[in-house]
Design an enzyme around this catalytic site. Sequence first.
Site, PDB file in Angstrom:
ATOM      1  N   LYS A   1       2.206  -9.925   7.529  1.00  0.00           N
ATOM      2  CA  LYS A   1       1.992  -8.844   8.500  1.00  0.00           C
ATOM      3  C   LYS A   1       0.591  -8.976   9.077  1.00  0.00           C
ATOM      4  O   LYS A   1      -0.389  -9.046   8.328  1.00  0.00           O
ATOM      5  CB  LYS A   1       2.136  -7.482   7.825  1.00  0.00           C
ATOM      6  CG  LYS A   1       3.570  -7.057   7.656  1.00  0.00           C
ATOM      7  CD  LYS A   1       3.640  -5.607   7.230  1.00  0.00           C
ATOM      8  CE  LYS A   1       5.073  -5.167   7.067  1.00  0.00           C
ATOM      9  NZ  LYS A   1       5.149  -3.788   6.544  1.00  0.00           N
TER      10      LYS A   1
ATOM     11  N   GLU B   1      -3.212   0.511  -4.373  1.00  0.00           N
ATOM     12  CA  GLU B   1      -2.083  -0.350  -3.988  1.00  0.00           C
ATOM     13  C   GLU B   1      -1.427  -0.950  -5.232  1.00  0.00           C
ATOM     14  O   GLU B   1      -0.228  -1.218  -5.255  1.00  0.00           O
ATOM     15  CB  GLU B   1      -2.539  -1.472  -3.039  1.00  0.00           C
ATOM     16  CG  GLU B   1      -2.902  -1.012  -1.640  1.00  0.00           C
ATOM     17  CD  GLU B   1      -1.692  -0.743  -0.722  1.00  0.00           C
ATOM     18  OE1 GLU B   1      -0.525  -0.923  -1.132  1.00  0.00           O
ATOM     19  OE2 GLU B   1      -1.943  -0.322   0.430  1.00  0.00           O
TER      20      GLU B   1
ATOM     21  N   LYS C   1       5.171  -8.580  -4.833  1.00  0.00           N
ATOM     22  CA  LYS C   1       5.098  -8.714  -3.367  1.00  0.00           C
ATOM     23  C   LYS C   1       5.838  -9.966  -2.901  1.00  0.00           C
ATOM     24  O   LYS C   1       6.566  -9.940  -1.897  1.00  0.00           O
ATOM     25  CB  LYS C   1       3.638  -8.736  -2.913  1.00  0.00           C
ATOM     26  CG  LYS C   1       3.493  -8.876  -1.414  1.00  0.00           C
ATOM     27  CD  LYS C   1       2.938  -7.669  -0.736  1.00  0.00           C
ATOM     28  CE  LYS C   1       3.217  -7.715   0.764  1.00  0.00           C
ATOM     29  NZ  LYS C   1       2.264  -7.043   1.586  1.00  0.00           N
TER      30      LYS C   1
ATOM     31  N   GLU D   1      11.278  -6.659   7.062  1.00  0.00           N
ATOM     32  CA  GLU D   1      11.350  -5.241   6.724  1.00  0.00           C
ATOM     33  C   GLU D   1      12.584  -4.557   7.282  1.00  0.00           C
ATOM     34  O   GLU D   1      12.517  -3.449   7.824  1.00  0.00           O
ATOM     35  CB  GLU D   1      10.078  -4.534   7.220  1.00  0.00           C
ATOM     36  CG  GLU D   1       9.791  -3.273   6.421  1.00  0.00           C
ATOM     37  CD  GLU D   1       8.484  -2.621   6.834  1.00  0.00           C
ATOM     38  OE1 GLU D   1       7.437  -3.251   6.663  1.00  0.00           O
ATOM     39  OE2 GLU D   1       8.538  -1.487   7.311  1.00  0.00           O
TER      40      GLU D   1
ATOM     41  N   ARG E   1      11.934  -4.596   1.940  1.00  0.00           N
ATOM     42  CA  ARG E   1      10.485  -4.557   2.154  1.00  0.00           C
ATOM     43  C   ARG E   1       9.970  -3.154   2.464  1.00  0.00           C
ATOM     44  O   ARG E   1       8.779  -2.875   2.290  1.00  0.00           O
ATOM     45  CB  ARG E   1      10.088  -5.549   3.257  1.00  0.00           C
ATOM     46  CG  ARG E   1       8.594  -5.720   3.376  1.00  0.00           C
ATOM     47  CD  ARG E   1       8.169  -6.919   4.186  1.00  0.00           C
ATOM     48  NE  ARG E   1       6.713  -7.009   4.219  1.00  0.00           N
ATOM     49  CZ  ARG E   1       6.038  -8.025   4.696  1.00  0.00           C
ATOM     50  NH1 ARG E   1       6.681  -9.067   5.183  1.00  0.00           N
ATOM     51  NH2 ARG E   1       4.722  -8.020   4.690  1.00  0.00           N
TER      52      ARG E   1
ATOM     53  N   HIS F   1       2.498   5.044   2.526  1.00  0.00           N
ATOM     54  CA  HIS F   1       1.852   4.574   3.757  1.00  0.00           C
ATOM     55  C   HIS F   1       2.157   5.458   4.956  1.00  0.00           C
ATOM     56  O   HIS F   1       1.321   5.618   5.832  1.00  0.00           O
ATOM     57  CB  HIS F   1       2.255   3.125   4.054  1.00  0.00           C
ATOM     58  CG  HIS F   1       1.545   2.140   3.174  1.00  0.00           C
ATOM     59  ND1 HIS F   1       1.679   2.134   1.804  1.00  0.00           N
ATOM     60  CD2 HIS F   1       0.682   1.139   3.468  1.00  0.00           C
ATOM     61  CE1 HIS F   1       0.933   1.164   1.298  1.00  0.00           C
ATOM     62  NE2 HIS F   1       0.313   0.555   2.282  1.00  0.00           N
TER      63      HIS F   1
ATOM     64  N   HIS G   1      -8.289   2.583   3.583  1.00  0.00           N
ATOM     65  CA  HIS G   1      -6.826   2.550   3.646  1.00  0.00           C
ATOM     66  C   HIS G   1      -6.196   2.918   2.300  1.00  0.00           C
ATOM     67  O   HIS G   1      -5.264   3.732   2.226  1.00  0.00           O
ATOM     68  CB  HIS G   1      -6.368   1.161   4.102  1.00  0.00           C
ATOM     69  CG  HIS G   1      -4.885   0.981   4.078  1.00  0.00           C
ATOM     70  ND1 HIS G   1      -4.029   1.728   4.847  1.00  0.00           N
ATOM     71  CD2 HIS G   1      -4.096   0.161   3.334  1.00  0.00           C
ATOM     72  CE1 HIS G   1      -2.783   1.370   4.604  1.00  0.00           C
ATOM     73  NE2 HIS G   1      -2.792   0.424   3.684  1.00  0.00           N
TER      74      HIS G   1
HETATM   75  N1  GLY Z   1       1.832  -3.737   3.367  1.00  0.00           N
HETATM   76  C1  GLY Z   1       3.221  -3.593   3.364  1.00  0.00           C
HETATM   77  C2  GLY Z   1       3.953  -4.869   3.604  1.00  0.00           C
HETATM   78  O1  GLY Z   1       3.375  -5.926   3.507  1.00  0.00           O
HETATM   79  O2  GLY Z   1       5.110  -4.840   3.904  1.00  0.00           O
END
Ligand code: GLY
Length: 360
Positions: free
Chosen positions: A139, A181, A223, A233, A237, A244, A261
Amino acid sequence: MPQFEVSTPQRTYAAVVERGAIARLPDFLPASHGKLFVVTTQDVWALHSERFAAAIGSRPFHVLFFAGGESNKRMAHVEQLAETMAEHGADRSSLVIAFGGGIVTDLGGFLAAIFMRGIPVIQIPTTLLAQVDAAVGGKTGANLVAGKNLVGSFHQPLAVLIDPAVLATLPEREYRAGLYEVIKTGIIATEPLFRILADQRDAVLAQHHHVVDHIVAESIRVKAEVVSADERESGRRKILNFGHTFGHALEAETHYTAFLHGEAVSWGMRAATYLARDLGLLQASDCQSILYVLDRYGPIPSVKGIAAEALERRLVKDKKTIQSKVHFVLPVCIGDVIVKADVPPEPVLQAIEKALADCQ
Ligand code: GLY
């Protein structure tokens, strides 16, 4: 130390988690690469340029300094950096190395994504937040006045080099912001990770090597798995957005200046947790555990004076909102979440009010 494979339709690449990982940079440079452009900030460069120089050896490179800060993550700066690259003879064989925190990895990645319609990028994240989230998964983007990351692109890197040793130089507030996070990763996917954060706070905050290396590696494992399952996404995802949607509203409402953030995400997870409990999705005991762990790594800056109604209006502008429906990521237990779109406005407003009341 581990290396995780991120496998997407665009590219399969390694996320290396290793003390000294920056030294692995030459292993991931393509044989035929052209000019190297390092996007970084003065702060990061002052702290880590020696490590970088040792890794890159005799290869020439050009440093592009970016002012940093969420309020500078704007198209105008991307354009300036692209102009500078062009002035220095960048072409389609050039490569960007994004070397810094999440703002640098997002903006540097976006620069690479659009320069001459796309050149490669290698991500070297230097904050905890960038290491466990922003730099992995492709992203990239910039903010608009209307909202966070409203322009951007999926642009997978050639590699992500994650060196937990660089975290030792982080200001304490920045490190704690990144821990939120990690807490998020525990809540959405792995209860054992959440328990480490709950039970080993002192070791986590003191950055004991074995604990930090483990929580970073676990976050990357999750991740990599999530992004590999759903690069764009469209499904799984979305779980990474826990906290967020609310957090972005808080950041936008405060013009990206009051909260880091991760701090905004912490507040957002609090609101989402209240919402899940009030909708009957989450047991009160799990709600308590989540709020307890968020408090253990707090406080975040005060939210005094911020109106719940203003934040609720902001939710609709989030880019995850589709046809005016906000998609909420809500915990159903510690280690699992669901995505819910049909939530009536009253409980949302009440959850925002509760989360605001906690953080005055
Ligand atoms: N930060 C959320 C993602 O990478 O989808």
